[in-house]
Design an enzyme around this catalytic site. Structure first.
Site, mmCIF file in Angstrom:
data_model
loop_
_atom_site.group_PDB
_atom_site.id
_atom_site.type_symbol
_atom_site.label_atom_id
_atom_site.label_comp_id
_atom_site.label_asym_id
_atom_site.label_seq_id
_atom_site.Cartn_x
_atom_site.Cartn_y
_atom_site.Cartn_z
ATOM 1 C CB CYS A 1 -0.996 -0.027 1.155
ATOM 2 S SG CYS A 1 -2.296 1.223 0.979
ATOM 3 C CG HIS B 1 -4.393 -3.158 2.579
ATOM 4 N ND1 HIS B 1 -3.415 -2.675 3.411
ATOM 5 C CD2 HIS B 1 -5.027 -2.069 2.079
ATOM 6 C CE1 HIS B 1 -3.458 -1.351 3.426
ATOM 7 N NE2 HIS B 1 -4.424 -0.958 2.624
ATOM 8 C CD GLU C 1 -2.786 -5.944 5.272
ATOM 9 O OE1 GLU C 1 -3.192 -4.775 5.424
ATOM 10 O OE2 GLU C 1 -2.024 -6.287 4.331
#
Length: 197
Positions: free
Chosen positions: A77, A179, A181
């Protein structure tokens, strides 16, 4: 394996640490130059504002260290954008690892396109080891108002308003705008591939 997650006053770090823990990697959140230099893998996550983040990196001399690192390095990011040479966000000179500019999304149709770009979108034109095992048009989760221009270092694209560099690679440096995650099994696979480099 010694994994360093770079601390630089940007948000979203805890979810990255949890994602790495789920994959069995012990990661340390740190801005210590020696620890980062000696790590097997380095991850540069974050969400936040470019000029503030760069100021912190400069104060800690991380702006000098990061471009010189030789181990596998993964920017996520804001971490991807700061690896570029320049961001339109507060006209910020960045780290210059990728000779690429970061630009703000300008919607030509504000009814259809909102800025920031938030939500799930797909990856296509996938290339390279980091994306092994993923199908073309796999979906990942985005939250961003700025994007990296396409270049010879683009290893996956996403379309929002226009095409942009979803992932990039140059030598030992890898970077992703979405992202991982927060991107379910696709993001987990990308992190797993990175840890296996």
């Amino acid at each position: 394996m010694k994994v360093a997650v770079i601390k630089y006053n940007a948000g979203n770090v805890q979810s990255v640490l949890y994602a790495l823990e789920r994959l069995g990697a012990e990661a340390t959140l740190t801005d210590d130059l020696e620890f980062i230099s000696s790590a097997d893998k380095v991850i540069f996550p974050g969400q936040g504002e470019a000029s503030t983040a760069m100021k912190y990196l400069q104060e800690k001399k991380l702006d000098l260290l990061i471009p010189e690192l030789k181990q596998p390095f993964f920017g996520i990011c804001l971490g991807q954008q700061l690896l570029c040479e320049f961001s339109e966000e507060n006209n910020t000179t960045c780290l210059g690892v990728f000779p690429v500019k970061v630009k703000r999304f300008i919607p030509h149709n504000t009814a259809e396109f909102k800025v920031p770009h938030v939500g799930w979108n797909n990856l296509y034109d996938l290339k390279g080891t980091l994306l092994e095992g993923l199908d073309n048009h796999s979906y990942v989760y985005y939250v961003h108002s700025y994007y990296c221009e396409l270049s010879e270092f683009t290893i996956a694209k996403t379309q929002y308003i226009h095409d942009f560099a979803a992932l990039m690679n140059k030598d030992n440096f890898y970077a992703m705008q979405a992202h991982p995650e927060k991107s379910s099994l696709v993001g987990e696979r990308i992190l797993k591939n990175f840890l296996a480099l």
